[in-house]
Enzyme design. Structure first.
Site, PDB file in Angstrom:
ATOM      1  N   ASP A  18       6.386  -1.987  11.553  1.00  0.00           N
ATOM      2  CA  ASP A  18       5.904  -0.725  10.960  1.00  0.00           C
ATOM      3  C   ASP A  18       5.279   0.206  11.998  1.00  0.00           C
ATOM      4  O   ASP A  18       4.306   0.878  11.733  1.00  0.00           O
ATOM      5  CB  ASP A  18       4.900  -1.029   9.842  1.00  0.00           C
ATOM      6  CG  ASP A  18       3.653  -1.770  10.321  1.00  0.00           C
ATOM      7  OD1 ASP A  18       3.586  -2.116  11.515  1.00  0.00           O
ATOM      8  OD2 ASP A  18       2.746  -1.997   9.505  1.00  0.00           O
ATOM      9  N   ARG A  35       0.805  -1.223   0.000  1.00  0.00           N
ATOM     10  CA  ARG A  35       0.000   0.000   0.000  1.00  0.00           C
ATOM     11  C   ARG A  35       0.842   1.278   0.000  1.00  0.00           C
ATOM     12  O   ARG A  35       0.334   2.370  -0.201  1.00  0.00           O
ATOM     13  CB  ARG A  35      -0.956  -0.006   1.210  1.00  0.00           C
ATOM     14  CG  ARG A  35      -2.169  -0.896   0.982  1.00  0.00           C
ATOM     15  CD  ARG A  35      -2.945  -1.110   2.270  1.00  0.00           C
ATOM     16  NE  ARG A  35      -2.302  -2.096   3.132  1.00  0.00           N
ATOM     17  CZ  ARG A  35      -2.714  -2.382   4.367  1.00  0.00           C
ATOM     18  NH1 ARG A  35      -3.729  -1.739   4.889  1.00  0.00           N
ATOM     19  NH2 ARG A  35      -2.105  -3.299   5.086  1.00  0.00           N
TER      20      ARG A  35
HETATM   21  C1  UD1 Z   1      -1.320  -7.065  10.827  1.00  0.00           C
HETATM   22  C2  UD1 Z   1      -2.264  -7.914  11.686  1.00  0.00           C
HETATM   23  C3  UD1 Z   1      -3.528  -7.121  11.966  1.00  0.00           C
HETATM   24  C4  UD1 Z   1      -3.176  -5.829  12.647  1.00  0.00           C
HETATM   25  C5  UD1 Z   1      -2.157  -5.033  11.821  1.00  0.00           C
HETATM   26  C6  UD1 Z   1      -1.652  -3.850  12.590  1.00  0.00           C
HETATM   27  C7  UD1 Z   1      -1.859 -10.227  10.995  1.00  0.00           C
HETATM   28  C8  UD1 Z   1      -2.371 -11.384  10.257  1.00  0.00           C
HETATM   29  N1  UD1 Z   1      -2.582  -9.116  10.970  1.00  0.00           N
HETATM   30  O1  UD1 Z   1      -1.972  -6.839   9.599  1.00  0.00           O
HETATM   31  O2  UD1 Z   1      -4.397  -7.886  12.800  1.00  0.00           O
HETATM   32  O3  UD1 Z   1      -4.340  -5.054  12.847  1.00  0.00           O
HETATM   33  O4  UD1 Z   1      -1.026  -5.850  11.507  1.00  0.00           O
HETATM   34  O5  UD1 Z   1      -0.908  -3.013  11.765  1.00  0.00           O
HETATM   35  O6  UD1 Z   1      -0.824 -10.328  11.619  1.00  0.00           O
HETATM   36  N2  UD1 Z   1       5.621  -9.386   7.808  1.00  0.00           N
HETATM   37  C9  UD1 Z   1       6.657 -10.294   7.692  1.00  0.00           C
HETATM   38  N3  UD1 Z   1       6.462 -11.408   6.947  1.00  0.00           N
HETATM   39  C10 UD1 Z   1       5.300 -11.684   6.330  1.00  0.00           C
HETATM   40  C11 UD1 Z   1       4.241 -10.754   6.443  1.00  0.00           C
HETATM   41  C12 UD1 Z   1       4.424  -9.615   7.199  1.00  0.00           C
HETATM   42  O7  UD1 Z   1       7.727 -10.101   8.233  1.00  0.00           O
HETATM   43  O8  UD1 Z   1       5.217 -12.739   5.676  1.00  0.00           O
HETATM   44  C13 UD1 Z   1       5.832  -8.172   8.600  1.00  0.00           C
HETATM   45  C14 UD1 Z   1       5.699  -6.876   7.794  1.00  0.00           C
HETATM   46  O9  UD1 Z   1       6.949  -6.470   7.265  1.00  0.00           O
HETATM   47  C15 UD1 Z   1       5.160  -5.891   8.820  1.00  0.00           C
HETATM   48  C16 UD1 Z   1       4.402  -6.773   9.812  1.00  0.00           C
HETATM   49  O10 UD1 Z   1       4.831  -8.091   9.587  1.00  0.00           O
HETATM   50  O11 UD1 Z   1       6.187  -5.215   9.496  1.00  0.00           O
HETATM   51  C17 UD1 Z   1       2.901  -6.664   9.626  1.00  0.00           C
HETATM   52  O12 UD1 Z   1       2.582  -6.961   8.307  1.00  0.00           O
HETATM   53  P1  UD1 Z   1       1.440  -6.207   7.543  1.00  0.00           P
HETATM   54  O13 UD1 Z   1       1.346  -6.742   6.179  1.00  0.00           O
HETATM   55  O14 UD1 Z   1       1.588  -4.744   7.712  1.00  0.00           O
HETATM   56  O15 UD1 Z   1       0.169  -6.729   8.396  1.00  0.00           O
HETATM   57  P2  UD1 Z   1      -1.288  -6.225   8.273  1.00  0.00           P
HETATM   58  O16 UD1 Z   1      -1.930  -6.878   7.113  1.00  0.00           O
HETATM   59  O17 UD1 Z   1      -1.317  -4.742   8.325  1.00  0.00           O
HETATM   60 CA    CA Z   2       0.198  -3.267   9.005  1.00  0.00          CA
END
Ligand code: UD1
Ligand code: CA
Length: 549
Positions: free
Chosen positions: A188, A98
């Site tokens: 983040d 995004r």
């Molecule tokens: C996640 C939460 C959501 C919460 C939100 C808060 C989950 C399933 N959902 O959603 O409930 O409200 O954060 O901001 O956890 N990341 C990895 N590896 C991956 C995927 C993500 O390291 O395979 C890291 C990303 O770099 C990031 C963090 O995890 O720093 C969160 O990932 P993001 O995609 O932002 O999660 P959301 O979909 O926003």
């Molecule tokens: Ca997030």
């Protein structure tokens, strides 16, 4: 002309292709071991008063509270002082679509640091003994943004980004042997404060739950995972926005991506999570339902200040995080005795410092490793980057200063441009439309108007007249101009480098100096003036008008 490159986040290296950035694989988890915990802060999340971690974050006053008792109902294992150690796990392998960026959202700078670095600093400030960062997308860049010099930070590699739960599982081998609590954080969360983490971990310990999560309430919860509670008010599960029913979407309490888990209640249950959801990912948030089904209770800590615990997903949220960090910094500075005429339009990076009784006018940016002494004044619209300013120096409006050192009692501007490696000794003056680069101006020397001083060494009490230019570049190489103490350079002088004007010499206005000038000499190189009597009357424009055509 130099080829223009697109802007990129600080510290990030250009990848070959924009769509799938070249990821330099980091060492696989097997090759890395958790680094040894350093003795002073190894045993508790709450370090003793003046720990190194505390000192590392000067703007986050650490609450100095005594270490609380370990809850009775926790099994006490005889594994030495490390048993209650809390480890942080930061998830930073995702890309963040995004943001609409070529770069991982975690690399984007906000208030002087990459997003992920703020999270690392928060764990450091909270006194966490060791931090593991899960990297994957643009792994090398993220590793550099985190800073890989700190022995308390280790990296785990998530090869494919299959979700937040998968990210945690990728770090399991790195955590081997750790049986304390794990503080899990999305990468983040740039506005997160160390004090909040300390309070959250205290809460987790007090509740002795296998898992605690941090939540907040939003008027507009769109995009975030919703916290679903049962009739008793206990958390029963978290549902992602994309998986939620209309009813569930109306829930305003959201999951912030901040968790604290007993390591024994983390990995084994998490392995039961499936990819059976809208995004086809392994969700960390499934852990709640899994634990509930095992009859265990999940604790939830509702944080009142939403702005601090919101994940940054797009540019709008990035700007919002920047605003709250700059506001927080402004408040810290005002409390310490700095006047900000308009804190809302003052942008001072987290690591910058400003001394007492300094006055910062509106629209000023003080960025990077900038350090201002006491009684400094910075005028409207000025921008300082990685610059040191001595006590009592006054910077008038609209100055741009980068990677420079300015002494005490100097006066700069308005409209001065000090480029990298400029150094002003005490009481030097640089005025309007003066540009300096790799130039030292000695004590009390002045260059008050319209000059370019590049690759120059200027002694003390020299006067550089208006319009002086050091011709430092011959089309191939740069050369130095040396102007010794008490030299007077007349206006509109060109100094063709390499050249030296020795002590006390005087250069006549309009000269082009190509040869060294001896001490106390007068150098003058302009064409001698000639006056022709009556010429204008015969040949000037007035003569034409009056009919002498
Ligand atoms: C996640 C939460 C959501 C919460 C939100 C808060 C989950 C399933 N959902 O959603 O409930 O409200 O954060 O901001 O956890 N990341 C990895 N590896 C991956 C995927 C993500 O390291 O395979 C890291 C990303 O770099 C990031 C963090 O995890 O720093 C969160 O990932 P993001 O995609 O932002 O999660 P959301 O979909 O926003
Ligand atoms: Ca997030």
């Amino acid at each position: 002309m130099k080829k223009k490159t697109r802007p990129r986040p600080k510290g990030a290296r250009r990848s070959k292709r924009s769509t799938q950035p070249a990821v330099v694989p980091v060492a696989p988890p097997a090759a890395t071991r958790l680094p040894p915990a350093p003795p002073p802060i190894a045993t508790s999340l709450r370090p003793a008063g003046a720990s190194a971690a505390h000192a590392a974050i000067p703007n986050s006053p650490y609450p100095l509270r005594p270490v609380g008792p370990v809850p009775e109902d926790r099994p006490q294992e005889a594994r030495g002082s490390n048993r209650r150690e809390t480890l942080a796990l930061i998830l930073a392998a995702g890309l963040g679509k995004r943001m609409q960026s070529r770069w991982s959202k975690l690399l984007h700078p906000v208030a002087g640091r990459p997003v992920v670095r703020h999270v690392v600093e928060a764990t450091r400030g909270a006194g966490v003994a060791r931090t593991v960062v899960v990297i994957g997308n643009q792994a090398e860049e993220v590793r550099r943004a985190v800073g890989d010099h700190d022995k308390r930070i280790a990296f785990a590699f998530q090869k494919e980004q299959l979700g937040t739960g998968h990210a945690v599982l990728s770090a399991e081998r790195m955590m081997h042997g750790h049986d304390g609590d794990v503080l899990i954080l999305n990468g983040d969360l740039p506005a997160l404060r160390p004090e909040t983490l300390v309070a959250f971990v205290d809460y987790h310990r007090a509740h002795a739950a296998p898992l605690s999560l941090l939540t907040t309430v939003l008027a507009d919860p769109r995009g975030y995972g919703r916290v679903i509670r049962n009739y008793g008010g206990d958390v029963s599960r978290i549902v992602e926005d994309s998986d939620a029913s209309a009813d569930e979407r109306a829930t305003q309490e959201i999951n912030c991506g901040i968790y604290c888990a007993d390591s024994r209640s983390l990995f084994r249950p998490l392995r039961q999570a499936t990819r059976n959801n809208a995004q086809g990912e392994i969700y960390l948030t499934d852990l709640i339902e899994i634990l509930r089904k095992e009859g265990r209770k999940v604790a939830a800590y509702r944080h009142p200040e939403a702005g601090e615990v919101l994940g940054v997903n797009d540019r709008r949220e990035l700007a919002e995080a920047g605003r709250s960090l700059y506001r927080r910094k402004a408040e810290t500075l005002m409390r310490s005795g700095v006047t900000l005429i308009d804190p809302d339009t003052t942008y001072i990076d987290m690591q910058a410092t400003v001394g007492r009784d300094s006055i910062i006018e509106p629209g000023v940016m003080i960025l990077g490793d900038s350090h201002l002494g006491d009684d400094v004044r910075v005028g409207l619209g000025s921008r300082l980057v990685d610059t040191t300013i001595g006590d009592g120096t006054e910077i008038l409006a609209y100055c741009v200063i980068g990677s420079s050192k300015v002494g005490r009692g100097c006066r700069i501007g308005p409209f001065s441009h000090l480029r990298p490696e400029s150094a002003l000794d005490d009481e030097a003056h640089v005025g309007n439309f003066v540009e300096t680069k790799k130039t030292r101006l000695g004590r009390g020397s002045k260059a008050n108007h319209l000059s370019y001083l590049g690759d120059a060494e200027i002694g003390r009490d020299a006067n550089i007249g208006a319009g002086t230019i050091t011709c430092n570049y011959d089309g191939v190489a740069k050369h130095r101009t040396i102007i010794e103490d008490e030299v007077f350079i007349g206006s509109d002088t060109q100094l063709v480098a390499p050249v030296r004007v020795r002590r006390g010499a005087f250069v006549g206005a309009g000269s082009t100096i190509t040869k060294d000038v001896p001490a106390h000499a007068l150098a003058i190189s302009r064409v001698r003036q000639e006056n022709k009597e009556g010429w204008a009357k015969k040949h000037g424009p007035l003569a034409k008008r009056d009919g002498h055509k």
